[in-house]
Design an enzyme around this catalytic site. Structure first.
Site, PDB file in Angstrom:
ATOM      1  N   LEU A 167       0.843  -1.205   0.000  1.00  0.00           N
ATOM      2  CA  LEU A 167       0.000   0.000   0.000  1.00  0.00           C
ATOM      3  C   LEU A 167       0.871   1.245   0.000  1.00  0.00           C
ATOM      4  CD1 LEU A 167      -2.661   1.629   0.452  1.00  0.00           C
ATOM      5  CD2 LEU A 167      -2.285   1.288   2.920  1.00  0.00           C
ATOM      6  N   ASP A 168       1.618   1.426   1.067  1.00  0.00           N
ATOM      7  CA  ASP A 168       2.512   2.567   1.247  1.00  0.00           C
ATOM      8  C   ASP A 168       3.772   2.030   1.894  1.00  0.00           C
ATOM      9  OD1 ASP A 168       3.867   4.863   1.944  1.00  0.00           O
ATOM     10  OD2 ASP A 168       2.292   5.694   3.208  1.00  0.00           O
TER      11      ASP A 168
END
Length: 486
Positions: free
Chosen positions: A150-151
């Site tokens: 995701l990040d």
């Protein structure tokens, strides 16, 4: 798991929460292609396959068995990655390896993949030790695809799509701003902090002490770790006005100027972490009171097992006094916080007192002997009191805002937002955080299995040959990107 001669095989290392969504996507890809995923050159390659077979390896067999339970074409194995012989034996049998283990484990796994000429996917940051393997991976003809979560991960894909589209239209990036947060869904944000932990809180709490740097209108801004909570700013997203949010600077934003190729043109480069409004004021006050002190303090000496109430009174500067339980209430704690000047704002002091009581620090229960510092005591309380129930859902919110200047002197603001909620089926919830990390990792494996990533070496998903098909699969899976231009 039935052995099929023509089936592709993927080894997933690590049997945490992220693993099951990845295993489910990989094993269901052949059935999904006809009914869910769009016809593309990626999914077409799997229509002729019987399936993708998945092997989940964990140090503890029962964890791997729990992950693979009920998933066709997935099997669990016990695997100690510190045994090079055992690790190599299993890697040799598969086409792609996904490592969902801590970053410190990736080096040994990557070296084994290079030796055996097998592709590797991770969701972790590509650090210097991994970058040093770039030439070895190229020589072996393999791809090590990092930051596929995701990040980092989806954030790269969304950013590069926006930036490359702007550049293709002769635009220059004036400002790049990105926000990302893992939060409780509104229904689950039912405590004074409006926050919950889906796993151990220690790492998330320590992240609140990281120094930060970013560029704002040409000026480099540095934020010291101990002042991070004080730097939080209220935030409202135009497309989601119901969310009362705040944003904290997220580490060093400046490196993304080089990574995204906008260092020379963007006067603003900022990446922030999202929380619900009020979180940072409360956490900052708890820090000042001493709840997160990592040093052993006098109240833990002499082998005496204190109660949480005695611990609290010690932090409030009134240890040794015997007070009736009824006295240590919200008003009393609020007044002490204000008297000690830990907080100038009475409303924040009240919210902090509510949090302290919610966490049970006024209770006469004994502190476990394993706790050696206030930080450990507080983490344990938060782990117990701020956990999700089995049916509660979390939420992931990722938002990019890019201001683009064009040669004809007009400017546009491009926005791209991902809002993902946890999914509950048959009384069991899969966390949005697990989905938004596990599904991209599995998507990276699919692209490698389909031979859609031609580049070898150590990569991130910042090139079109990775992010374009990856975003297609993610959207087909159900991650909807809201994109607007104004």
């Amino acid at each position: 798991m039935d052995e099929k001669y023509d089936a592709k095989k993927v080894l997933i290392l690590g049997a945490g929460r992220v693993c099951r969504p990845a295993a489910e996507l990989l094993t269901s890809i052949s059935s999904m292609t006809s009914r869910q995923l769009p016809k593309s050159s990626v999914t077409a390659d799997f229509e002729e396959q019987n399936c993708v077979q998945v092997i989940v390896g964990s140090l503890y067999l029962k964890d791997a068995e729990e992950v693979t339970k009920g998933i066709p074409n997935a099997k669990a194995i016990q695997l100690d990655i510190t045994s090079h012989e055992s690790l190599s034996c299993w890697i040799a049998q598969v086409d792609v390896v996904i490592s969902l283990l801590p970053p410190s484990c990736h080096g040994a796994i990557a070296k084994a993949c290079i030796e055996l000429k097998k592709h590797l996917v991770t969701a972790s940051y590509v650090d210097d030790s991994m970058l040093k393997l770039d030439q070895d991976a190229k020589s072996a003809g393999i791809t090590i695809l990092g930051e596929m979560g995701l990040d980092p991960g989806i954030d790269h894909m969304m950013a590069m799509k926006m930036i490359n589209q702007a550049h293709a239209a002769k635009g220059k990036i004036r400002s790049f701003v990105s926000y990302c947060g893992g939060l409780p869904s509104p229904a689950a944000a039912n405590n004074p902090l409006a926050y919950k932990f889906s796993w151990s809180p220690a790492g998330a709490i320590r992240a609140g002490w990281n120094p930060a740097a970013y560029r704002y209108q040409g000026e480099i801004i540095h934020v010291e770790g101990q002042k991070l909570y004080d730097s939080a700013a209220k935030l409202r997203l135009p497309d989601f006005p119901a969310f009362a949010l705040e944003c904290l600077p997220n580490r060093n934003s400046l490196v993304y100027g080089d990574l995204y190729g906008i260092a020379e043109e963007a006067s603003t480069i900022f990446r922030g972490t999202l929380r619900y409004e009020g979180f940072s004021q409360i956490m900052g006050t708890l820090v000042k009171i001493g709840f997160f002190c990592t040093e052993s303090t006098p109240i833990f000496k002499n082998g005496i097992r204190l109660t949480h109430r005695e611990f609290l009174l010690g932090l409030l500067g009134i240890s040794g006094k015997i007070l009736p339980e009824s006295v240590i209430d919200e008003k009393y704690i609020t007044d002490r916080i204000v008297a000690l000047e830990h907080c100038k704002d009475k409303d924040t002091a009240v919210k902090t007192a509510k949090t302290i009581i919610f966490l049970g620090f006024q209770e006469p229960t004994e502190i476990p002997s394993s706790c050696k510092s206030p930080f450990e005591v507080t983490c344990l309380r938060m782990e117990e009191k701020l956990a999700y129930s089995k049916t509660e859902q979390d939420m992931v919110l990722l938002h990019h805002e890019v201001v683009v200047d064009y040669p004809d002197d007009h400017a546009e603001t491009h926005r791209s937002t991902l809002l993902a909620m946890g999914r509950t089926e048959n009384g069991k919830t899969t966390m949005a955080m697990a989905l938004t990390v596990g599904i991209p990792a599995a998507t990276g494996a699919l692209l490698l299995l389909a031979n859609k990533i031609k580049a070898n070496g150590v990569l991130r998903p910042i090139d079109p040959e990775v992010y374009e098909p990856a975003l297609d699969i993610l959207e087909a899976y159900g991650f909807k990107l809201l994109e607007k231009i104004e």
